[in-house]
Write a protein that holds these residues in place. Sequence first.
Motif, PDB file in Angstrom:
ATOM      1  N   ALA A   1      -3.269   1.194  -9.259  1.00 46.50           N
ATOM      2  CA  ALA A   1      -4.606   1.358  -8.698  1.00 46.50           C
ATOM      3  C   ALA A   1      -4.690   0.617  -7.370  1.00 46.50           C
ATOM      4  CB  ALA A   1      -5.657   0.815  -9.663  1.00 46.50           C
ATOM      5  N   ARG A   2      -5.315   1.255  -6.396  1.00 51.79           N
ATOM      6  CA  ARG A   2      -5.518   0.619  -5.096  1.00 51.79           C
ATOM      7  C   ARG A   2      -6.903  -0.016  -5.097  1.00 51.79           C
ATOM      8  NH1 ARG A   2      -5.017   3.357   0.886  1.00 51.79           N
ATOM      9  NH2 ARG A   2      -4.948   1.372   2.022  1.00 51.79           N
ATOM     10  N   VAL A   3      -6.937  -1.325  -5.241  1.00 54.77           N
ATOM     11  CA  VAL A   3      -8.218  -2.033  -5.367  1.00 54.77           C
ATOM     12  C   VAL A   3      -8.578  -2.826  -4.114  1.00 54.77           C
ATOM     13  CG1 VAL A   3      -8.005  -2.160  -7.875  1.00 54.77           C
ATOM     14  CG2 VAL A   3      -7.183  -4.073  -6.467  1.00 54.77           C
TER      15      VAL A   3
ATOM     16  N   ALA B   1     -14.381   2.131  -5.502  1.00 49.83           N
ATOM     17  CA  ALA B   1     -15.246   1.280  -4.688  1.00 49.83           C
ATOM     18  C   ALA B   1     -14.546   0.891  -3.393  1.00 49.83           C
ATOM     19  CB  ALA B   1     -15.662   0.039  -5.476  1.00 49.83           C
ATOM     20  N   TYR B   2     -13.253   0.664  -3.474  1.00 49.69           N
ATOM     21  CA  TYR B   2     -12.490   0.296  -2.281  1.00 49.69           C
ATOM     22  C   TYR B   2     -12.104   1.524  -1.454  1.00 49.69           C
ATOM     23  CZ  TYR B   2      -8.752  -1.330   0.726  1.00 49.69           C
ATOM     24  OH  TYR B   2      -7.971  -1.587   1.818  1.00 49.69           O
ATOM     25  N   VAL B   3     -11.466   2.486  -2.084  1.00 48.39           N
ATOM     26  CA  VAL B   3     -10.885   3.621  -1.363  1.00 48.39           C
ATOM     27  C   VAL B   3     -11.939   4.525  -0.730  1.00 48.39           C
ATOM     28  CG1 VAL B   3      -9.456   5.703  -1.633  1.00 48.39           C
ATOM     29  CG2 VAL B   3      -8.770   3.559  -2.704  1.00 48.39           C
ATOM     30  N   CYS B   4     -13.060   4.725  -1.405  1.00 50.80           N
ATOM     31  CA  CYS B   4     -14.083   5.610  -0.847  1.00 50.80           C
ATOM     32  C   CYS B   4     -14.761   5.010   0.390  1.00 50.80           C
ATOM     33  CB  CYS B   4     -15.105   5.988  -1.912  1.00 50.80           C
ATOM     34  SG  CYS B   4     -14.395   7.100  -3.155  1.00 50.80           S
ATOM     35  N   ALA B   5     -14.582   3.705   0.618  1.00 49.66           N
ATOM     36  CA  ALA B   5     -15.139   3.057   1.810  1.00 49.66           C
ATOM     37  C   ALA B   5     -14.160   3.103   2.991  1.00 49.66           C
ATOM     38  CB  ALA B   5     -15.508   1.611   1.492  1.00 49.66           C
ATOM     39  N   LEU B   6     -12.928   3.519   2.741  1.00 51.41           N
ATOM     40  CA  LEU B   6     -11.930   3.592   3.809  1.00 51.41           C
ATOM     41  C   LEU B   6     -12.162   4.821   4.685  1.00 51.41           C
ATOM     42  CD1 LEU B   6      -8.662   2.809   1.798  1.00 51.41           C
ATOM     43  CD2 LEU B   6      -9.889   1.265   3.352  1.00 51.41           C
ATOM     44  N   PRO B   7     -11.798   4.718   5.963  1.00 51.28           N
ATOM     45  CA  PRO B   7     -11.895   5.916   6.810  1.00 51.28           C
ATOM     46  C   PRO B   7     -10.844   6.935   6.381  1.00 51.28           C
ATOM     47  CG  PRO B   7     -10.859   4.100   8.009  1.00 51.28           C
ATOM     48  CD  PRO B   7     -11.315   3.550   6.682  1.00 51.28           C
TER      49      PRO B   7
ATOM     50  N   MET C   1       4.097  11.156  -5.832  1.00 48.94           N
ATOM     51  CA  MET C   1       4.553   9.996  -5.071  1.00 48.94           C
ATOM     52  C   MET C   1       4.828   8.870  -6.049  1.00 48.94           C
ATOM     53  SD  MET C   1       1.737   9.927  -1.941  1.00 48.94           S
ATOM     54  CE  MET C   1       1.794   8.178  -1.827  1.00 48.94           C
ATOM     55  N   PHE C   2       5.621   7.891  -5.640  1.00 45.58           N
ATOM     56  CA  PHE C   2       5.872   6.687  -6.440  1.00 45.58           C
ATOM     57  C   PHE C   2       6.360   7.009  -7.855  1.00 45.58           C
ATOM     58  CE2 PHE C   2       2.418   5.315  -3.505  1.00 45.58           C
ATOM     59  CZ  PHE C   2       3.155   4.419  -2.759  1.00 45.58           C
ATOM     60  N   GLY C   3       7.018   8.133  -8.043  1.00 42.46           N
ATOM     61  CA  GLY C   3       7.520   8.503  -9.362  1.00 42.46           C
ATOM     62  C   GLY C   3       6.443   8.961 -10.321  1.00 42.46           C
ATOM     63  N   GLY C   4       5.301   9.352  -9.790  1.00 43.78           N
ATOM     64  CA  GLY C   4       4.195   9.808 -10.636  1.00 43.78           C
ATOM     65  C   GLY C   4       3.293  10.758  -9.873  1.00 43.78           C
ATOM     66  N   THR C   5       2.082  10.932 -10.382  1.00 38.10           N
ATOM     67  CA  THR C   5       1.092  11.787  -9.735  1.00 38.10           C
ATOM     68  C   THR C   5      -0.011  10.906  -9.187  1.00 38.10           C
ATOM     69  OG1 THR C   5       1.576  13.609 -11.231  1.00 38.10           O
ATOM     70  CG2 THR C   5      -0.521  13.699 -10.057  1.00 38.10           C
ATOM     71  N   CYS C   6      -0.185  10.971  -7.866  1.00 41.59           N
ATOM     72  CA  CYS C   6      -1.213  10.172  -7.204  1.00 41.59           C
ATOM     73  C   CYS C   6      -2.452  11.025  -6.959  1.00 41.59           C
ATOM     74  CB  CYS C   6      -0.704   9.636  -5.872  1.00 41.59           C
ATOM     75  SG  CYS C   6       0.592   8.411  -6.059  1.00 41.59           S
ATOM     76  N   PHE C   7      -3.586  10.376  -7.082  1.00 43.63           N
ATOM     77  CA  PHE C   7      -4.865  10.991  -6.771  1.00 43.63           C
ATOM     78  C   PHE C   7      -5.318  10.408  -5.446  1.00 43.63           C
ATOM     79  CE2 PHE C   7      -4.251  11.576 -11.200  1.00 43.63           C
ATOM     80  CZ  PHE C   7      -4.903  12.746 -11.537  1.00 43.63           C
ATOM     81  N   MET C   8      -5.551  11.280  -4.461  1.00 43.48           N
ATOM     82  CA  MET C   8      -5.862  10.874  -3.098  1.00 43.48           C
ATOM     83  C   MET C   8      -7.300  11.270  -2.743  1.00 43.48           C
ATOM     84  SD  MET C   8      -2.636  10.028  -2.356  1.00 43.48           S
ATOM     85  CE  MET C   8      -2.417   9.983  -0.601  1.00 43.48           C
ATOM     86  N   VAL C   9      -7.984  10.378  -2.019  1.00 44.12           N
ATOM     87  CA  VAL C   9      -9.324  10.650  -1.502  1.00 44.12           C
ATOM     88  C   VAL C   9      -9.244  10.501   0.012  1.00 44.12           C
ATOM     89  CG1 VAL C   9     -11.730   9.885  -1.445  1.00 44.12           C
ATOM     90  CG2 VAL C   9     -10.453   9.793  -3.587  1.00 44.12           C
ATOM     91  N   ASN C  10      -9.518  11.567   0.731  1.00 44.04           N
ATOM     92  CA  ASN C  10      -9.445  11.554   2.202  1.00 44.04           C
ATOM     93  C   ASN C  10      -8.102  11.037   2.706  1.00 44.04           C
ATOM     94  OD1 ASN C  10     -12.087  12.555   2.529  1.00 44.04           O
ATOM     95  ND2 ASN C  10     -12.911  10.509   2.232  1.00 44.04           N
ATOM     96  N   GLY C  11      -7.025  11.385   2.003  1.00 45.20           N
ATOM     97  CA  GLY C  11      -5.689  10.982   2.413  1.00 45.20           C
ATOM     98  C   GLY C  11      -5.280   9.581   1.975  1.00 45.20           C
ATOM     99  N   ASN C  12      -6.178   8.850   1.324  1.00 39.12           N
ATOM    100  CA  ASN C  12      -5.897   7.495   0.857  1.00 39.12           C
ATOM    101  C   ASN C  12      -5.661   7.515  -0.654  1.00 39.12           C
ATOM    102  OD1 ASN C  12      -6.413   5.863   3.343  1.00 39.12           O
ATOM    103  ND2 ASN C  12      -8.423   6.808   3.139  1.00 39.12           N
ATOM    104  N   MET C  13      -4.596   6.827  -1.103  1.00 36.92           N
ATOM    105  CA  MET C  13      -4.308   6.796  -2.532  1.00 36.92           C
ATOM    106  C   MET C  13      -5.363   6.018  -3.300  1.00 36.92           C
ATOM    107  SD  MET C  13      -1.201   5.276  -4.750  1.00 36.92           S
ATOM    108  CE  MET C  13      -2.160   3.981  -5.489  1.00 36.92           C
ATOM    109  N   LEU C  14      -5.837   6.613  -4.381  1.00 42.07           N
ATOM    110  CA  LEU C  14      -6.808   5.988  -5.274  1.00 42.07           C
ATOM    111  C   LEU C  14      -6.066   5.369  -6.455  1.00 42.07           C
ATOM    112  CD1 LEU C  14      -9.891   5.700  -5.953  1.00 42.07           C
ATOM    113  CD2 LEU C  14      -9.642   7.829  -7.222  1.00 42.07           C
ATOM    114  N   VAL C  15      -5.448   6.204  -7.269  1.00 38.99           N
ATOM    115  CA  VAL C  15      -4.646   5.763  -8.409  1.00 38.99           C
ATOM    116  C   VAL C  15      -3.410   6.642  -8.516  1.00 38.99           C
ATOM    117  CG1 VAL C  15      -6.560   4.799  -9.765  1.00 38.99           C
ATOM    118  CG2 VAL C  15      -5.907   7.192 -10.084  1.00 38.99           C
ATOM    119  N   CYS C  16      -2.401   6.131  -9.219  1.00 38.57           N
ATOM    120  CA  CYS C  16      -1.180   6.895  -9.460  1.00 38.57           C
ATOM    121  C   CYS C  16      -0.795   6.723 -10.926  1.00 38.57           C
ATOM    122  CB  CYS C  16      -0.063   6.400  -8.552  1.00 38.57           C
ATOM    123  SG  CYS C  16       1.441   7.394  -8.674  1.00 38.57           S
ATOM    124  N   ALA C  17      -0.652   7.825 -11.628  1.00 43.01           N
ATOM    125  CA  ALA C  17      -0.263   7.809 -13.039  1.00 43.01           C
ATOM    126  C   ALA C  17       1.222   8.121 -13.150  1.00 43.01           C
ATOM    127  CB  ALA C  17      -1.062   8.850 -13.811  1.00 43.01           C
TER     128      ALA C  17
END
Length: 123
Positions: free
Chosen positions: A50-52, A102-108, A27-43
């Motif tokens: 980073a989703r902070v 810290a942010y993404v792992c608290a998301l549903p 995604m976004f022209g790179g490789t995203c790392f997703m936790v429970n369907g929510n983007m964490l970081v994208c390289a």
Amino acid sequence: MSDLMETVLLERIRTFIPDKAVEQKRMFGGTCFMVNGNMLVCASKRGLMARVGKEQEAIALARPHASPCRPAGRPMPGFIRIEPDGIESDSDLRDWIEMARAYVCALPPKAAKPNKRKSGRAH
């Protein structure tokens, strides 16, 4: 950043995100790392996104080499772009990943989107 450098960045990220529950997605022209369907970081070749979260955005933007993420010219609140120089050291990369976690792992968890099937219209 070259393709090789992007590959190295992906490997570095994987050492800080060893969870089996983390999914990788293009995604976004790179490789995203997703936790429970929510983007964490994208390289990508441009560095790291980073989703902070909105609450941590001002703190994140005060760090060197960080800027607001504006794909297609529109702001994405809570998402930060980090230039390659800002993630050169493992400790800097780890700090960005931990801030995002810290942010993404608290998301549903995001609900899976149903597959859209292309269907022909009957006449």
